[in-house]
Design a protein around this motif. Structure first.
Motif, PDB file in Angstrom:
ATOM      1  N   ALA A  21      47.156 -81.919  12.350  1.00 38.06           N
ATOM      2  CA  ALA A  21      46.306 -82.983  12.903  1.00 38.06           C
ATOM      3  C   ALA A  21      46.967 -83.759  14.031  1.00 38.06           C
ATOM      4  N   ASN A  22      47.857 -83.120  14.799  1.00 39.60           N
ATOM      5  CA  ASN A  22      48.490 -83.872  15.896  1.00 39.60           C
ATOM      6  C   ASN A  22      47.521 -84.174  17.031  1.00 39.60           C
ATOM      7  N   ALA A  23      46.387 -83.455  17.097  1.00 33.30           N
ATOM      8  CA  ALA A  23      45.374 -83.753  18.109  1.00 33.30           C
ATOM      9  C   ALA A  23      44.289 -84.688  17.569  1.00 33.30           C
ATOM     10  N   VAL A  24      44.459 -85.147  16.354  1.00 32.53           N
ATOM     11  CA  VAL A  24      43.576 -86.176  15.790  1.00 32.53           C
ATOM     12  C   VAL A  24      44.269 -87.516  16.030  1.00 32.53           C
ATOM     13  N   GLY A  25      43.880 -88.202  17.089  1.00 35.67           N
ATOM     14  CA  GLY A  25      44.491 -89.485  17.416  1.00 35.67           C
ATOM     15  C   GLY A  25      45.856 -89.394  18.069  1.00 35.67           C
ATOM     16  N   GLY A  26      46.295 -88.200  18.392  1.00 34.03           N
ATOM     17  CA  GLY A  26      47.618 -88.045  19.005  1.00 34.03           C
ATOM     18  C   GLY A  26      47.601 -88.285  20.500  1.00 34.03           C
ATOM     19  N   GLU A  35      38.458 -90.020  19.722  1.00 30.96           N
ATOM     20  CA  GLU A  35      38.796 -90.247  18.324  1.00 30.96           C
ATOM     21  C   GLU A  35      37.675 -89.838  17.374  1.00 30.96           C
ATOM     22  N   GLU A  36      36.433 -89.986  17.786  1.00 36.61           N
ATOM     23  CA  GLU A  36      35.336 -89.568  16.907  1.00 36.61           C
ATOM     24  C   GLU A  36      35.329 -88.047  16.750  1.00 36.61           C
ATOM     25  N   THR A  37      35.648 -87.340  17.833  1.00 37.04           N
ATOM     26  CA  THR A  37      35.776 -85.886  17.737  1.00 37.04           C
ATOM     27  C   THR A  37      36.913 -85.529  16.782  1.00 37.04           C
ATOM     28  N   GLY A  38      38.022 -86.283  16.865  1.00 36.01           N
ATOM     29  CA  GLY A  38      39.134 -86.052  15.953  1.00 36.01           C
ATOM     30  C   GLY A  38      38.735 -86.216  14.501  1.00 36.01           C
ATOM     31  N   LYS A  39      37.953 -87.249  14.218  1.00 34.66           N
ATOM     32  CA  LYS A  39      37.479 -87.447  12.844  1.00 34.66           C
ATOM     33  C   LYS A  39      36.545 -86.316  12.424  1.00 34.66           C
ATOM     34  N   ASP A  40      35.741 -85.807  13.371  1.00 33.44           N
ATOM     35  CA  ASP A  40      34.867 -84.672  13.072  1.00 33.44           C
ATOM     36  C   ASP A  40      35.683 -83.410  12.757  1.00 33.44           C
ATOM     37  N   VAL A  41      36.831 -83.274  13.411  1.00 35.68           N
ATOM     38  CA  VAL A  41      37.723 -82.156  13.109  1.00 35.68           C
ATOM     39  C   VAL A  41      38.163 -82.219  11.647  1.00 35.68           C
ATOM     40  N   VAL A  42      38.562 -83.407  11.200  1.00 35.13           N
ATOM     41  CA  VAL A  42      39.001 -83.572   9.812  1.00 35.13           C
ATOM     42  C   VAL A  42      37.835 -83.347   8.855  1.00 35.13           C
ATOM     43  N   ARG A  43      36.677 -83.895   9.186  1.00 37.59           N
ATOM     44  CA  ARG A  43      35.499 -83.696   8.325  1.00 37.59           C
ATOM     45  C   ARG A  43      35.166 -82.207   8.200  1.00 37.59           C
ATOM     46  N   THR A  44      35.198 -81.505   9.328  1.00 38.23           N
ATOM     47  CA  THR A  44      34.879 -80.073   9.317  1.00 38.23           C
ATOM     48  C   THR A  44      35.865 -79.305   8.454  1.00 38.23           C
ATOM     49  N   ALA A  45      37.137 -79.670   8.557  1.00 46.26           N
ATOM     50  CA  ALA A  45      38.144 -79.012   7.720  1.00 46.26           C
ATOM     51  C   ALA A  45      37.821 -79.205   6.241  1.00 46.26           C
ATOM     52  N   LEU A  46      37.579 -80.451   5.849  1.00 47.96           N
ATOM     53  CA  LEU A  46      37.317 -80.742   4.445  1.00 47.96           C
ATOM     54  C   LEU A  46      36.029 -80.091   3.964  1.00 47.96           C
ATOM     55  N   ASP A  47      35.035 -80.019   4.837  1.00 49.55           N
ATOM     56  CA  ASP A  47      33.741 -79.434   4.460  1.00 49.55           C
ATOM     57  C   ASP A  47      33.786 -77.916   4.361  1.00 49.55           C
ATOM     58  N   ASN A  48      34.861 -77.314   4.882  1.00 52.65           N
ATOM     59  CA  ASN A  48      34.943 -75.846   4.899  1.00 52.65           C
ATOM     60  C   ASN A  48      36.121 -75.315   4.078  1.00 52.65           C
ATOM     61  N   GLY A  49      36.545 -76.104   3.114  1.00 53.63           N
ATOM     62  CA  GLY A  49      37.523 -75.601   2.154  1.00 53.63           C
ATOM     63  C   GLY A  49      38.968 -75.817   2.508  1.00 53.63           C
ATOM     64  N   ALA A 280      43.753 -78.149  15.911  1.00 52.46           N
ATOM     65  CA  ALA A 280      42.400 -78.020  16.452  1.00 52.46           C
ATOM     66  C   ALA A 280      42.027 -79.313  17.164  1.00 52.46           C
ATOM     67  N   LYS A 281      41.425 -79.169  18.344  1.00 47.31           N
ATOM     68  CA  LYS A 281      40.909 -80.322  19.064  1.00 47.31           C
ATOM     69  C   LYS A 281      39.403 -80.474  18.890  1.00 47.31           C
ATOM     70  N   LYS A 282      38.758 -79.385  18.455  1.00 49.41           N
ATOM     71  CA  LYS A 282      37.302 -79.391  18.290  1.00 49.41           C
ATOM     72  C   LYS A 282      36.949 -78.820  16.914  1.00 49.41           C
ATOM     73  N   PRO A 283      35.840 -79.260  16.327  1.00 49.87           N
ATOM     74  CA  PRO A 283      35.454 -78.765  15.001  1.00 49.87           C
ATOM     75  C   PRO A 283      35.321 -77.244  14.946  1.00 49.87           C
ATOM     76  N   GLU A 284      34.789 -76.636  16.004  1.00 49.41           N
ATOM     77  CA  GLU A 284      34.604 -75.182  15.968  1.00 49.41           C
ATOM     78  C   GLU A 284      35.930 -74.431  15.914  1.00 49.41           C
ATOM     79  N   GLN A 285      36.997 -75.054  16.401  1.00 50.92           N
ATOM     80  CA  GLN A 285      38.309 -74.413  16.312  1.00 50.92           C
ATOM     81  C   GLN A 285      38.801 -74.377  14.868  1.00 50.92           C
ATOM     82  N   VAL A 286      38.411 -75.354  14.088  1.00 48.95           N
ATOM     83  CA  VAL A 286      38.784 -75.389  12.671  1.00 48.95           C
ATOM     84  C   VAL A 286      38.198 -74.187  11.942  1.00 48.95           C
ATOM     85  N   THR A 287      36.911 -73.977  12.120  1.00 42.47           N
ATOM     86  CA  THR A 287      36.270 -72.858  11.424  1.00 42.47           C
ATOM     87  C   THR A 287      36.756 -71.519  11.965  1.00 42.47           C
TER      88      THR A 287
END
Length: 311
Positions: A21-26, A35-49, A280-287
């Motif tokens: 998560a260095n790109a979440v608020g880094g 920062e809202e995109t960063g929070k979406d990255v974390v949400r996407t991670a948690l929502d996808n296991g 990941a800098k974007k939610p789609e990168q997480v998935t």
């Protein structure tokens, strides 16, 4: 997609693909972060296991921990998430120095607990060694915090083999995080054998070598950021490195996978590498990162990738 692994000797079980998560608020590491995109990255991670989130005080500084804390409170599933954070950076007379003293580490854990809005941290790392503190003394301070229930596991990061051995004198180190990728393999000589022998999980960072192992570049690619001074991206060496990546692409194409997925899957075949934390800098990168778990490498493919990067 979910593959569960145990971190070292701990009772922590994580998806083998986590989130760095260095790109979440880094903001001090990446320009123009939202920062809202960063929070979406974390949400996407948690929502996808993904249940393994890796952050640090210095990412921001502080902002990454604060944003992750907000998402954890919003989601309400703290008990299902393994949070790793780190500290060592200290501002002295306007300059950043490393501090591993028991007092500073104790203060750092307490401050991280507040920012993350939690009453325990699953994995706490000493981010970098300092020049003065005995490493077993620093780890001993974390053991006291573990006994007090403030942290659940002890990690060290960027430690040499000698520093790791000193830190683990009493057997309290659970996880080591250091740089490792197919272009930088020095940890294979002494560190990985040591971590395997002592049941210490090794978590690599920069696994894609500043994107070079992601398969996105070609010989016409130009760089104006930190990669412009990285030897991997210079002249003939860059061309030779691209040729190696293209050999991995042949394996990836046969599996209908991306080069990055094959590279990350190869790391998961290494001794004591139980989990990875691609960023990941974007939610789609997480998935997209999770597609690594769909890649099954044969013994011949594992050996071939090894040989490509030893030549």
């Amino acid at each position: 997609m979910y593959q569960k692994a145990r971190l070292g000797k701990t009772d922590l079980y994580v998806n083998r693909i986590g989130l760095g998560a260095n790109a979440v608020g880094g903001h001090n590491l990446f320009p123009n972060l939202n920062e809202e995109t960063g929070k979406d990255v974390v949400r996407t991670a948690l929502d996808n296991g993904i249940n393994f989130i890796d952050t640090a005080f210095i990412y921001g500084p502080e902002r990454s921990e604060l944003l992750i804390g907000e998402v954890l409170k919003e989601k309400g599933n703290r008990q299902d998430v393994v949070i790793a954070t780190k500290a060592a950076h200290k501002l002295v007379n306007g300059e950043v120095v490393m501090d591993n003293s028991p007092a500073f580490l104790t203060e750092s854990v307490n401050s991280s607990l507040q920012r993350l809005q939690t009453d325990y941290i699953d994995l706490f790392y000493i981010h970098f060694p300092d020049e003065n503190t005995p490493k077993d003394e620093a780890v001993g301070a974390l053991k006291k915090l573990k006994d007090a229930g403030k942290i659940r596991a002890i990690g060290v990061s960027n430690f040499s083999i000698d520093q790791l051995q000193e830190a683990n004198k009493d057997g309290h180190v659970d996880v080591l995080q250091s740089e490792y990728n197919l272009f930088k393999r020095d940890v294979e000589q002494e560190i990985l054998p040591y971590t395997e022998k002592h049941q210490i999980s090794f978590v690599p960072y920069f696994p894609l070598a500043a994107g070079l192992l992601g398969g996105k570049y070609n010989k016409e690619s130009k760089f104006e950021d930190i990669r412009a001074k990285n030897p991997l991206f210079q002249g003939e060496a860059f061309e030779r490195n691209l040729d190696k990546v293209e050999q991995v692409r042949e394996i990836a194409n046969a599996k209908n996978a991306e080069v990055a997925h094959v590279v990350l899957a190869w790391y998961l075949t290494r001794p004591s590498i139980d989990a990875l934390i691609p960023g990941a800098k974007k939610p789609e990168q997480v998935t997209n990162n999770l597609k690594t778990l769909d890649v099954q490498l044969t013994a011949d493919e594992i050996d071939k990738i090894d040989r490509i990067f030893r030549s």
